[in-house]
Design an enzyme around this catalytic site. Structure first.
Site, PDB file in Angstrom:
ATOM      1  N   LEU A  31       0.950  -1.314  -0.006  1.00 45.68           N
ATOM      2  CA  LEU A  31      -0.186  -0.210   0.032  1.00 45.68           C
ATOM      3  C   LEU A  31       0.898   1.259  -0.096  1.00 45.68           C
ATOM      4  O   LEU A  31       1.657   1.691   0.888  1.00 45.68           O
ATOM      5  CB  LEU A  31      -0.876  -0.091   1.162  1.00 45.68           C
ATOM      6  CG  LEU A  31      -1.893  -1.144   1.413  1.00 45.68           C
ATOM      7  CD1 LEU A  31      -2.580  -1.105   2.733  1.00 45.68           C
ATOM      8  CD2 LEU A  31      -3.095  -0.774   0.454  1.00 45.68           C
ATOM      9  N   ALA A  70       5.182  -0.112  -2.105  1.00 42.45           N
ATOM     10  CA  ALA A  70       5.945  -0.096  -3.277  1.00 42.45           C
ATOM     11  C   ALA A  70       7.212   0.867  -3.044  1.00 42.45           C
ATOM     12  O   ALA A  70       6.830   2.026  -2.876  1.00 42.45           O
ATOM     13  CB  ALA A  70       5.221   0.228  -4.787  1.00 42.45           C
ATOM     14  N   GLN A 112       8.409  -4.733  -1.303  1.00 42.92           N
ATOM     15  CA  GLN A 112       8.034  -4.525  -2.848  1.00 42.92           C
ATOM     16  C   GLN A 112       8.540  -3.675  -3.626  1.00 42.92           C
ATOM     17  O   GLN A 112       8.684  -2.465  -3.278  1.00 42.92           O
ATOM     18  CB  GLN A 112       6.316  -4.178  -2.752  1.00 42.92           C
ATOM     19  CG  GLN A 112       5.990  -4.382  -4.308  1.00 42.92           C
ATOM     20  CD  GLN A 112       4.622  -3.753  -4.692  1.00 42.92           C
ATOM     21  OE1 GLN A 112       4.126  -2.722  -4.382  1.00 42.92           O
ATOM     22  NE2 GLN A 112       3.636  -4.680  -5.077  1.00 42.92           N
ATOM     23  N   ALA A 191       2.611  -5.508 -11.963  1.00 43.88           N
ATOM     24  CA  ALA A 191       1.407  -5.390 -12.152  1.00 43.88           C
ATOM     25  C   ALA A 191       1.073  -4.089 -12.380  1.00 43.88           C
ATOM     26  O   ALA A 191       1.885  -2.962 -12.282  1.00 43.88           O
ATOM     27  CB  ALA A 191       0.624  -5.883 -11.076  1.00 43.88           C
ATOM     28  N   TYR A 194       2.931  -0.713 -14.561  1.00 46.15           N
ATOM     29  CA  TYR A 194       4.235  -0.090 -14.204  1.00 46.15           C
ATOM     30  C   TYR A 194       5.196  -0.596 -15.105  1.00 46.15           C
ATOM     31  O   TYR A 194       4.934  -1.549 -15.992  1.00 46.15           O
ATOM     32  CB  TYR A 194       4.408  -0.197 -12.621  1.00 46.15           C
ATOM     33  CG  TYR A 194       3.561   0.807 -11.925  1.00 46.15           C
ATOM     34  CD1 TYR A 194       3.532   1.915 -12.198  1.00 46.15           C
ATOM     35  CD2 TYR A 194       2.429   0.142 -11.018  1.00 46.15           C
ATOM     36  CE1 TYR A 194       2.650   2.680 -11.520  1.00 46.15           C
ATOM     37  CE2 TYR A 194       1.534   1.079 -10.584  1.00 46.15           C
ATOM     38  CZ  TYR A 194       1.567   2.204 -10.456  1.00 46.15           C
ATOM     39  OH  TYR A 194       0.770   3.254 -10.119  1.00 46.15           O
ATOM     40  N   ARG A 346      -7.393  -2.237   1.680  1.00 47.84           N
ATOM     41  CA  ARG A 346      -8.201  -1.227   2.334  1.00 47.84           C
ATOM     42  C   ARG A 346      -8.440  -1.575   3.651  1.00 47.84           C
ATOM     43  O   ARG A 346      -8.347  -0.846   4.501  1.00 47.84           O
ATOM     44  CB  ARG A 346      -9.249  -0.868   1.525  1.00 47.84           C
ATOM     45  CG  ARG A 346      -8.872  -0.215   0.124  1.00 47.84           C
ATOM     46  CD  ARG A 346      -9.966  -0.104  -0.988  1.00 47.84           C
ATOM     47  NE  ARG A 346     -10.101  -1.507  -1.289  1.00 47.84           N
ATOM     48  CZ  ARG A 346     -11.095  -1.621  -2.529  1.00 47.84           C
ATOM     49  NH1 ARG A 346     -11.882  -0.918  -3.008  1.00 47.84           N
ATOM     50  NH2 ARG A 346     -11.292  -2.895  -2.880  1.00 47.84           N
TER      51      ARG A 346
HETATM   52  C1  LIG Z   1      -3.822   3.317  -0.476  1.00 47.70           C
HETATM   53  C2  LIG Z   1      -3.537   2.160  -1.498  1.00 47.70           C
HETATM   54  C3  LIG Z   1      -2.152   2.150  -2.134  1.00 47.70           C
HETATM   55  C4  LIG Z   1      -1.762   1.072  -2.860  1.00 47.70           C
HETATM   56  N1  LIG Z   1      -0.598   0.787  -3.436  1.00 47.70           N
HETATM   57  C5  LIG Z   1      -0.221  -0.464  -3.816  1.00 47.70           C
HETATM   58  C6  LIG Z   1       1.248  -0.570  -4.035  1.00 47.70           C
HETATM   59  O1  LIG Z   1       1.928   0.113  -3.574  1.00 47.70           O
HETATM   60  N2  LIG Z   1       1.549  -1.679  -4.853  1.00 47.70           N
HETATM   61  C7  LIG Z   1       0.653  -2.534  -5.358  1.00 47.70           C
HETATM   62  O2  LIG Z   1       1.040  -3.826  -5.829  1.00 47.70           O
HETATM   63  N3  LIG Z   1      -0.598  -2.331  -4.903  1.00 47.70           N
HETATM   64  C8  LIG Z   1      -1.227  -1.265  -4.334  1.00 47.70           C
HETATM   65  N4  LIG Z   1      -2.358  -0.914  -4.138  1.00 47.70           N
HETATM   66  C9  LIG Z   1      -3.605  -2.175  -4.269  1.00 47.70           C
HETATM   67  C10 LIG Z   1      -3.490  -3.013  -3.091  1.00 47.70           C
HETATM   68  O3  LIG Z   1      -2.244  -3.772  -2.905  1.00 47.70           O
HETATM   69  C11 LIG Z   1      -4.594  -3.966  -3.240  1.00 47.70           C
HETATM   70  O4  LIG Z   1      -4.234  -4.871  -4.497  1.00 47.70           O
HETATM   71  C12 LIG Z   1      -5.976  -3.369  -3.552  1.00 47.70           C
HETATM   72  O5  LIG Z   1      -6.141  -2.552  -2.714  1.00 47.70           O
HETATM   73  C13 LIG Z   1      -7.060  -4.488  -3.541  1.00 47.70           C
HETATM   74  O6  LIG Z   1      -7.406  -5.070  -2.247  1.00 47.70           O
HETATM   75  P1  LIG Z   1      -8.541  -4.684  -1.255  1.00 47.70           P
HETATM   76  O7  LIG Z   1      -9.610  -4.789  -2.101  1.00 47.70           O
HETATM   77  O8  LIG Z   1      -8.057  -5.476  -0.061  1.00 47.70           O
HETATM   78  O9  LIG Z   1      -8.025  -3.230  -1.151  1.00 47.70           O
HETATM   79  C14 LIG Z   1      -2.824   0.078  -3.339  1.00 47.70           C
HETATM   80  C15 LIG Z   1      -4.253   0.183  -3.022  1.00 47.70           C
HETATM   81  C16 LIG Z   1      -4.434   1.255  -1.919  1.00 47.70           C
HETATM   82  C17 LIG Z   1      -5.798   1.408  -1.440  1.00 47.70           C
END
Ligand SMILES: Cc1cc2nc3c(=O)[nH]c(=O)nc-3n(C[C@H](O)[C@H](O)[C@H](O)COP(=O)(O)O)c2cc1C
Length: 420
Positions: A31, A70, A112, A191, A194, A346
């Protein structure tokens, strides 16, 4: 949400993931939160500080796996404010303290690693973005609060030498993460459109050399990078995140199923720790129903489920899934053995004690997306403290639009002007 004791669920059983043995299967998803401290020494870089230590240790549990936000592998890989990378001494010190705090709670943590490719901008990374090909993203870059949105730049098509150079940067960052910061492993972000995904997708990658044209060629950067990382740090410390159904950052590649099955199968042949798959229903911009409708109208995409990819992942590589899991839908698939662990995004933002809440069937707090992406005057708000939490209900299901507030304009920290 269900309200009963789930401690006998398979979600709370042990799992060998590469070099570590988890005691449960509730994982913190990566996240990005844009809350790094700006460096006074290295322009346009940020490092993790005491707030990050608190944030990650709040979410650490004995035998639980956390995946960091990330983390860019270089300045050119970076494309947002407040993102701590893995290429300066300050970042190395900061991340070492984070991993040590998680280990003090008997938890595990993977870092990550990230390269944003064409989604960065010279005002942040210092020079024109690099990508598989020279097609820019349409529209304006709006990734940094405080900047006027400006058009994305046409990326530089990477030469063969530059591909090797970037792979070496990943290897250097992985070694820093594992050997110096003592992370338990690294997860490569392959994914969400990027850099690596910019090689995967046929609508972006129009190369005519051995990194373009065919499925095998479009996957070559990722597979050869995986091999180099396994050689450098050990396959049991390497993982990859993939989005077979991703649409974010204009990823509209064809041949989805054969290509991502090939990726899963080739990565799994290297016996890496895990492959982390994002569910088709999840999207950064669309609701679940809109995302699924978009996929149904995608040509040549018949099976809208992770099943073919999960089948391609063979032991000892484990399969982690993410995207739209909550306190109701997280029990069945794991019990059936469709995948090995679930990463929560989330709900882990708004419930630092998510593992205990799921185990005991306590209700979950809804997240406040206005606090997702910093920097803010008080970076702790919505990160380590949540003064106004409310419980989630059925209306939370299927919501997405994560980036709605990215230009919400609460504040911004100025960064030095990007060098040409
Ligand atoms: C605030 C936020 C930041 C995120 N940052 C990344 C990230 O840095 N790298 C990544 O692979 N996915 C990122 N995601 C996607 C999440 O890892 C995850 O796949 C996505 O929120 C779906 O899962 P959830 O339904 O449990 O939230 C981000 C999502 C959110 C909400």
């Amino acid at each position: 949400m269900s309200n009963c004791d789930h401690s006998s669920s398979k979600l709370f059983t042990a799992l060998e993931v590469g070099a570590v043995r988890l005691s449960h299967r509730v994982v913190l998803a990566p996240l990005t939160r844009n809350r790094g401290t700006p460096s006074q020494t290295f322009e346009r870089t940020w490092y993790p500080d005491a707030l990050h230590i608190l944030y990650y240790s709040q979410r650490a549990t004995p035998g639980g796996l956390l995946i960091t936000e990330a983390v860019p592998v270089s300045l050119l890989a970076s494309g947002s404010l407040g993102i701590p990378g893995m290429f300066t001494p300050e970042q190395r010190e900061g991340w070492s303290r984070v991993s040590s705090a998680v280990h003090n709670k008997d938890g595990f943590i993977f870092c990550q690693l990230w390269h944003q490719g064409r989604t960065t901008h010279s005002r942040l990374s210092g020079s024109r973005p690099w990508s598989s090909f020279s097609i820019p993203i349409q529209g304006n870059s709006h990734r940094a609060k405080g900047f006027e949105p400006v058009p994305y730049e046409a990326p530089h098509e990477m030469t063969l030498d530059e591909i090797v150079q970037v792979q070496n940067e990943y290897v250097t960052a992985a070694k820093m993460a594992i050997e110096e910061c003592k992370f338990d492993g690294i997860e490569v972000h392959a994914a969400n459109g990027y850099l690596l995904d910019q090689f995967h997708h046929s609508n972006i990658n129009h190369r005519s050399d051995e990194y373009g044209i065919s499925i095998e060629n479009r996957c070559r950067f990722t597979i050869t990078l995986a091999q180099k990382l396994c050689d450098a740090v050990g396959s049991d410390r390497v993982a990859f995140r993939l989005a077979p159904f991703g649409l974010f950052n204009e990823t509209r590649g064809e041949e989805r199923e054969p290509q991502w099955v090939y990726l899963c199968s080739e990565l799994s042949k290297l016996s890496i720790a895990y492959i982390h798959l994002i569910e088709p229903r999840f999207d950064e911009l669309q609701s679940e129903s809109d995302k699924l409708a978009s996929l149904h109208s995608t040509p040549n995409l018949h099976d809208i489920s992770l099943a073919p990819y999960q089948k391609a992942i063979k032991s000892p590589t484990k399969c982690i899934v993410a995207g739209g899991y909550d306190g109701d839908n997280c029990w069945e698939g794991i019990e059936k053995g469709e995948y090995d662990a679930i990463a929560f995004g989330r709900y882990f933002v708004s419930n630092e004690d998510l593992v205990g809440r799921l185990r005991t069937g306590k209700p979950l707090y809804r997240c406040d997306r206005s606090t997702f992406y910093g920097p803010f005057p008080d970076n702790a708000l919505g990160y380590t403290i949540h003064p106004h939490r409310e419980f989630a209900d059925q209306t939370d299901k299927g919501q997405s639009q994560l980036f709605k507030m990215i230009n919400g304009g609460i504040v911004d920290s100025a960064i030095p002007a990007a060098k040409g």
